[in-house]
Design a protein around this motif. Structure first.
Motif, PDB file in Angstrom:
ATOM      1  N   UNK A 193       0.833  -1.210   0.000  1.00  0.00           N
ATOM      2  CA  UNK A 193       0.000   0.000   0.000  1.00  0.00           C
ATOM      3  C   UNK A 193       0.868   1.261   0.000  1.00  0.00           C
ATOM      4  N   UNK A 194       0.405   2.226  -0.739  1.00  0.00           N
ATOM      5  CA  UNK A 194       1.131   3.497  -0.839  1.00  0.00           C
ATOM      6  C   UNK A 194       1.420   4.106   0.530  1.00  0.00           C
ATOM      7  N   UNK A 195       0.436   3.953   1.402  1.00  0.00           N
ATOM      8  CA  UNK A 195       0.545   4.592   2.716  1.00  0.00           C
ATOM      9  C   UNK A 195       1.808   4.143   3.443  1.00  0.00           C
ATOM     10  N   UNK A 196       2.160   2.896   3.290  1.00  0.00           N
ATOM     11  CA  UNK A 196       3.313   2.377   4.023  1.00  0.00           C
ATOM     12  C   UNK A 196       4.597   3.016   3.511  1.00  0.00           C
TER      13      UNK A 196
ATOM     14  N   UNK B 209       4.881   5.844   1.833  1.00  0.00           N
ATOM     15  CA  UNK B 209       4.893   7.276   2.108  1.00  0.00           C
ATOM     16  C   UNK B 209       5.132   7.550   3.586  1.00  0.00           C
ATOM     17  N   UNK B 210       4.599   6.644   4.416  1.00  0.00           N
ATOM     18  CA  UNK B 210       4.838   6.783   5.857  1.00  0.00           C
ATOM     19  C   UNK B 210       6.316   6.719   6.168  1.00  0.00           C
ATOM     20  N   UNK B 211       6.992   5.769   5.534  1.00  0.00           N
ATOM     21  CA  UNK B 211       8.429   5.613   5.773  1.00  0.00           C
ATOM     22  C   UNK B 211       9.182   6.866   5.339  1.00  0.00           C
ATOM     23  N   UNK B 212       8.848   7.390   4.166  1.00  0.00           N
ATOM     24  CA  UNK B 212       9.539   8.579   3.675  1.00  0.00           C
ATOM     25  C   UNK B 212       9.239   9.780   4.577  1.00  0.00           C
ATOM     26  N   UNK B 213       7.980   9.846   5.033  1.00  0.00           N
ATOM     27  CA  UNK B 213       7.583  10.980   5.868  1.00  0.00           C
ATOM     28  C   UNK B 213       8.304  10.975   7.194  1.00  0.00           C
ATOM     29  N   UNK B 214       8.685   9.792   7.649  1.00  0.00           N
ATOM     30  CA  UNK B 214       9.404   9.706   8.918  1.00  0.00           C
ATOM     31  C   UNK B 214      10.883  10.033   8.748  1.00  0.00           C
TER      32      UNK B 214
END
Lengths: 554, 729
Positions: free
Chosen positions: A421-424, A426-431
């Motif tokens: 899923x994209x969210x995962x 993007x979550x990693x990059x956002x962190x």
């Protein structure tokens, strides 16, 4: 129109018969799979069972025949009469049954397989003292044990016990001989070959310096001495192996003497209980799996073929995994998505459908002759004109199959990456993780089951592929394994044996197909088992994966 | 983002950069490697169609008297010239430097020629008679340097053999005999045979036969295998004699090699001497050879080559069916008979010298040596693959000794005289034939199976059937091939009628069962809904058993008890044990899972609301299937068939093991075929790297690659369009 007609039309219109026809197609597919597996399984596994030995009296023959039933067929009477012009057909019925008796004794009383008409069999018995001896050459002997001369002492009573003891001694000696041959002697030979090449390399470089040349001479002299010592030890063992003899009376009344050096195993199947038979079965199976082949591959085991297949497949997976994964990551994560990448994706998909023989042709032309030839000229000029890498071998076979299976890994890995899923991500990059960290810590671990599935499918495909290997590296009989104790241990340039090619070769190129057939079935069974296990593993992994992503998405 | 990266530790940033580079490079490398396959195949194949190249290499002054014969050694390094004063001179072909020379005759040489067939033996005629000499080239490695030392050897005693005639002569040599044919002014042909002798001993005289000729001939030539003797007059009249019984030769053919009123300018036999090349005054070279048809022997003109100028001299290659024509304006034209192709036309620059005295092509056909006036001219010829042309690969070719043009694949050469036959058409035909029979079996089974599995099957059963079919897809084809060749082929041969009967009646058997099923209790019928596929297995087994059991009865009733003999007599159909039927079934099994999986996916993916809508409008399940589901899924099914076809076309092991691999062109289901893939697998390991055969096999691989690539691409595009359409529905 009457009602029955209407009903019939209604039945046709309901599509019921067509549905049944469609169901029949599924039935055909299922039966084909099950039937094939059962056929291979039955034929492959039956071979190792110690079948009862029969003494058969046949009309028109003075002496009885001794052997095992291996096959039978029924022939329409007219065909039978055409094949046997002299025979009267009266009283035979519409069909004639013929049975195939394996009588062995290929040297003493050929042929070793005989078709016998069932109606010609006068009597049939299973004598309890019937003995089967497996020999190193000429196939099995069927007969009765007469006497054994062991260590100069001739025994007639309890001869079978002495025979067993003699065979055990022979086995030990044979193992020792094999150890000497494949150990010290092979090492010395390969050292001598290395010295020869070293000398030639020095000569090619323009004259050997005196010091290194005399060093080589000393080394060679030492090796020659060691070789002589090993050889005398070998001769010693060989003489010891041929010390004892036993005598067997054959079904036709003649006797033959067999040296323990020629005999491998002996058993009396008609006296064996179920336990003994099971033990014998296990032993035969083990020999099949762990021994090298004998008699032009028609007897003995298939160990080198198993070993070669495993080595080739391992090497291939080592090559295919990183490249397949990198290509997939590039296509999915790093390349700019557009028409070009779409085109590449179609091409990669298509490559999975390109005939394997085309890869073989490419491998032979490009890897073997082009790259291999260049390597030989640069690195191994001393061995020329004998090619080192400029000839089919393990490395080229693995590379060719890696190229053949890389689309499988790419497609599977891409699918795995696409499902995250994209969210995962993007979550990693956002962190604050970099792209590389996201890839290594999040994406690849999450895609690892897909990668594994792809690699397993690639392995399954590579293990069963034969056509390209025929061009780039397999041989019917390889004198040495590609991995051994001699420097550089892993011999990438060596040719190897392969289960699939073994089936083709023994089944279609061997001089005695009848004798080899059971072994081919057994080999086929092994190959099928390996591939089914690999595929089922991949399927299970995929199913587990699907469940996991469903939960993620949920 | 940029700001964030700016604060990264150098290590993290380094890892990120390195990863990006590695992935970019690795990904590009893998994709390049995949593209490389195509380009490498093209790279190997391309030289087949390149024109030849002729370049002047050297020219040097000839020393000594004018040559009557020149030649070149096997490795194209050393030239040989025999002068009219009887001196053999060996010289370096490139520099012209003399190596050795030896006087071999005291009397002037009248003429000299190579002895047929092949080798470095020459026969020389002087006023005293004939004698033989060999040119020997000894190779040694003094100080690691390869050195060739030429010398003259004497195969027999040096004393010349007296000849009766003074006209044209020819010598034919077999393992044990030497035969000499001479024409005399008295219109007589003399055949003298000798037994081959050890070096230094005289040839042992055998017999002499003198035959009176009806007309005068100017040239005599032995033909292939000692069977033929060609007698040719300068005006083009030819007689061909069968001299297998030298005491009583038969005239097999009499005719003209050039039309009446035209002149024959040159004549040269092709290697193997099955064919004669005739150059006439209409700037044309014609290939003639003997054929045998129902009317007996005759000589046919198989093909013409149009030249640029009037021909002066013909030179045949020693190892291929190629030849060179030297025109009167000193243009060199290189041609090949099988390919019917002129590969080069080059103007030779001989410093204005208008004529050529003698000339020779090297045995490898890579050097041309001309003697003009006082100069020797050497040309390098690069003509590696004249023997293939697009027409020769795909259309009918008239091969030597054949009564008509045929399509044939026979690549193995026993000797240089054999004409290789590289027609890809029979292989393409075999490939398509195998794929056709495989699809004939696989298509209905796979598509119908897919329909049932996707549309009617109980989910519980589907969970087992799908992986089962996937396992089937993974079965190594070598195992299918082995079972087909060693188990199925003999089984079908023994039960031919039963098997054919079963195949033909199986659908009817299931219809019958379906009809009977109506009368089964409703509870059972309802319980079995969706499980028909499983019930079909025992029904199938019983049907096959019944069909096979009926076989012998039917065979007795319909075919007099022997179907194979009946087919041969009545339908002229031959029967091979390993035939297309066996291949069709075995390869069908290999293809079924491919088609099944893709078609099943397409049918299963048909949007649910379409089906529900149709059912709601009152259509039955079957009507919905035929009118809605199949229509919607048809592109997917089409793409499944294309991919299956691609797989059947390229499959190797099954065809290799389950057919006889003979390249016959016959649609007969009871005969085998030779496919591209099997042909490659059999022949490539034995073909010489870089040879025409090797490149033609690469061409076969390229064709295979192209066919499957087209099939797969079309299928993939159709599938992608289908996916977008489902998405929009």
């Amino acid at each position: 129109m009457n009602s029955a007609g209407q009903a019939r039309r209604g039945w046709m219109a309901s599509g019921e018969p067509w549905i049944w026809l469609n169901a029949a197609a599924v039935g055909v597919s299922i039966s084909a799979v099950l039937g094939l597996l059962m056929l291979i399984g039955a034929q492959g596994l039956a071979h190792f069972w110690p079948a009862a030995v029969q003494e058969v009296n046949v009309a028109g023959r003075d002496a009885p025949l001794l052997g095992e039933w291996v096959d039978h067929e029924t022939v329409p009477l007219h065909q039978f009469l055409e094949a046997n012009p002299g025979v009267q057909g009266e009283g035979l019925g519409e069909f004639v049954e013929r049975r195939l008796l394996k009588t062995g004794n290929r040297r003493e009383a050929p042929p070793d397989f005989r078709w016998i008409n069932a109606h010609d069999i006068v009597t049939q018995a299973s004598p309890i003292d019937a003995l089967v001896i497996e020999r190193t050459e000429w196939g099995n002997v069927y007969g009765q044990l007469q006497w054994v001369r062991f260590d100069g002492e001739t025994t007639t009573n309890e001869a079978f016990t002495v025979l067993k003891r003699g065979l055990e001694r022979a086995t030990t000696l044979r193992d020792e001989i094999a150890a000497i041959e494949s150990g010290i002697i092979k090492t010395i030979n390969s050292e001598l070959e290395r010295l020869r090449l070293e000398r030639r390399r020095a000569a090619l470089r323009g004259g050997a310096s005196g010091a290194s040349s005399s060093g080589l001479d000393a080394r060679e002299a030492e090796l020659t001495v060691r070789y002589a010592a090993a050889e005398s030890r070998l001769r010693d063992r060989q003489q010891a192996l041929r010390r004892d003899v036993f005598s067997v009376r054959l079904a036709d009344g003649t006797t033959t003497e067999i040296n323990f050096g020629d005999a491998l195993r002996a058993w009396q199947p008609n006296t064996m209980g179920i336990g003994a038979k099971l033990a014998h079965y296990g032993q035969s199976l083990w020999i099949f799996l762990s021994d090298p082949p004998r008699e032009a591959n028609t007897e003995g085991g298939i160990f080198p073929a198993i070993f070669g297949t495993v080595m080739m497949v391992l090497l291939m997976s080592v090559l295919v995994t990183p490249f397949g994964v990198i290509a997939a990551v590039y296509l999915r994560e790093y390349a700019r998505q557009g028409a070009f990448v779409r085109l590449i994706r179609i091409a990669v998909n298509n490559l999975a459908g390109v005939p394997s023989i085309v890869y073989g042709v490419f491998g032979l032309g490009f890897f073997v002759y082009f790259v291999g030839g260049a390597i030989d000229e640069l690195l191994f000029p001393e061995a020329l004109p004998a090619p080192t890498f400029g000839t089919p071998g393990l490395l080229w076979a693995s590379l060719t199959l890696a190229l053949l299976t890389v689309p499988v890994v790419i497609v599977s890995t891409e699918e795995g990456l696409a499902r995250i899923p994209r969210a995962i991500r993007e979550g990693s990059l956002a962190l604050g993780a970099t792209k590389a960290e996201t890839l290594f810590r999040v994406m690849l671990p999450m895609a690892s089951p897909s990668i594994l599935t792809g690699v397993i499918l690639a392995i399954a495909r590579a293990a069963g592929e034969v056509a390209p290997l025929m061009l780039v590296g397999v041989v019917k009989l390889a004198p040495t394994l590609p991995l051994d104790g001699d420097f550089p241990f892993l011999h990438l340039d060596r040719k190897f044996m392969h289960l699939g090619f073994h089936i083709y070769d023994v089944g279609f190129q061997s001089p005695n197909v009848e004798a080899a057939r059971p072994l081919v079935y057994a080999t086929a069974l092994l190959l099928v088992l390996i591939i089914i296990v690999l595929n089922l593993t991949a399927i299970m992994l995929r199913n587990r994966l699907e469940a996991r992503y469903k939960s993620l998405e949920g | 983002m940029k700001h964030a990266i700016g604060r990264l530790s150098p290590r993290r940033r380094g890892v990120n950069v390195v990863t990006t580079q590695v992935v970019r490079f690795g990904g590009a490398a893998v994709i390049a490697a995949i593209a490389l396959i195509f380009f490498y195949l093209v790279w190997v194949v391309a030289p087949l169609f390149w024109p030849a190249d002729v370049e002047p290499l050297a020219h040097h002054d000839r020393s000594g008297a004018a040559p009557v014969l020149v030649d070149i050694d096997d490795n194209s390094e050393i030239g040989l010239a025999l002068s009219e004063t009887g001196v053999v001179r060996f010289f370096d072909l490139e520099t012209g430097a003399a190596i050795t020379s030896e006087a071999i005759s005291n009397t002037p040489i009248l003429d000299a020629q190579r002895v047929f067939p092949g080798g470095n033996r020459y026969v020389v005629r002087t006023a005293a008679g004939l004698f033989f000499f060999d040119a020997a080239y000894a190779v040694s490695f003094p100080a690691g340097q390869r050195t060739v030392t030429p010398r003259v050897d004497w195969p027999f005693e040096r004393e010349p053999l007296a000849l009766t005639g003074t006209g044209s002569f020819d010598v034919h040599r077999t393992d044990s005999t030497v035969t000499i044919a001479t024409l005399s002014a008295a219109e007589q042909l003399t055949l003298m045979s000798f037994t081959d002798a050890e070096p230094g001993y005289p040839l042992e005289f055998g017999r002499t036969y003198i035959h009176q000729l009806e007309t005068a001939f100017d040239r005599v030539l032995f033909g292939a295998r000692g069977q033929w003797l060609y007698l040719i007059a300068d005006d083009g009249v030819i007689e061909v004699w069968d001299i297998r019984v030298p005491s009583a030769p038969q005239t097999a053919f009499r005719g003209r090699l050039v039309p009446e009123g035209h002149a024959m300018l040159a004549l040269e036999p092709l290697v193997g001497r099955l064919s004669l090349l005739v150059a006439d005054d209409e700037q044309r070279v014609t290939q003639w050879f003997m054929v045998r048809d129902e009317f007996g022997y005759r000589m046919v003109a198989a093909r013409d080559f149009e030249l640029d100028a009037a021909p002066l001299m013909l030179l045949a290659e020693a190892r291929r069916k190629g030849f060179a024509v030297l025109d009167q304006d000193l243009t060199l034209e290189l041609a090949h008979t099988t390919a019917h192709r002129i590969t080069a036309r080059a103007q030779l620059d001989t410093d204005g010298t208008p004529s050529v005295d003698v000339a020779a092509l090297s045995p490898r056909a890579d050097r041309l040596l001309l003697a003009t006036g006082d100069t020797m001219w050497v040309y390098a010829i690069d003509n590696p693959h004249p023997d293939v042309s697009a027409a020769a690969l795909w259309t009918k070719v008239w091969y030597e000794g054949y009564t008509e043009p045929v399509l044939s694949w026979q690549s193995s050469a026993a000797d240089n005289a054999f004409e290789p036959k590289f027609s890809l058409t029979p292989l393409a035909f075999g490939t398509l034939k195998a794929a056709f029979y495989a699809m004939l079996f696989a298509m209905p089974v796979a598509i119908m199976g897919a329909i049932y599995t996707a549309y009617f099957m109980a989910p519980a059963m589907r969970r087992w059937v799908k992986p089962g079919i996937e396992v089937m897809a993974a079965l190594p084809t070598v195992i299918l091939g082995f079972l087909a060749g060693l188990w199925l082929a003999p089984l079908l041969e023994a039960n031919l009628v039963g098997a054919m009967f079963t195949l033909a009646t199986l659908p009817a058997a299931f219809m019958l069962f379906a009809w009977l099923w109506r009368f089964a209790p409703a509870t059972i019928r309802r319980a079995c809904d969706g499980w028909y596929g499983a019930i079909a297995v025992p029904v199938l087994a019983i049907s096959i058993w019944l069909g096979f059991a009926a076989g012998p009865v039917l065979e007795r009733l319909l075919f007099d008890g022997d179907a194979k003999a009946w087919m041969l007599a009545e339908l002229e159909l031959e029967f091979d044990q390993r035939n297309s039927l066996v291949v069709g079934i075995a390869m069908g099994l290999a293809v079924i899972p491919t088609i099944f999986s893709i078609a099943e996916e397409a049918i299963y993916g048909v949007p649910r609301h379409l089906i529900n809508g149709s059912l709601a409008l009152g259509a039955t399940w079957w009507q919905t299937l035929v009118r809605v589901v199949l229509l919607t899924a048809s592109p997917g099914i089409f793409s499944a068939v294309m991919i299956g076809m691609g797989r059947a076309v390229g499959e190797t092991m099954i065809v290799l093991m389950a057919t006889g691999n003979t390249a016959v062109m016959d649609l007969n289901i009871f005969q085998g075929m030779r496919t591209f893939s099997a042909n490659i697998a059999v022949e490539l390991p034995e073909s010489e790297v870089g040879s025409t055969h090797y490149r033609v096999l690469f061409l076969a691989a390229l064709v295979l690659f192209a066919i499957t690539f087209v099939f797969n691409t079309v299928a993939e595009l159709v599938r992608q369009r289908l996916r977008t359409r489902y998405g929009s529905l």
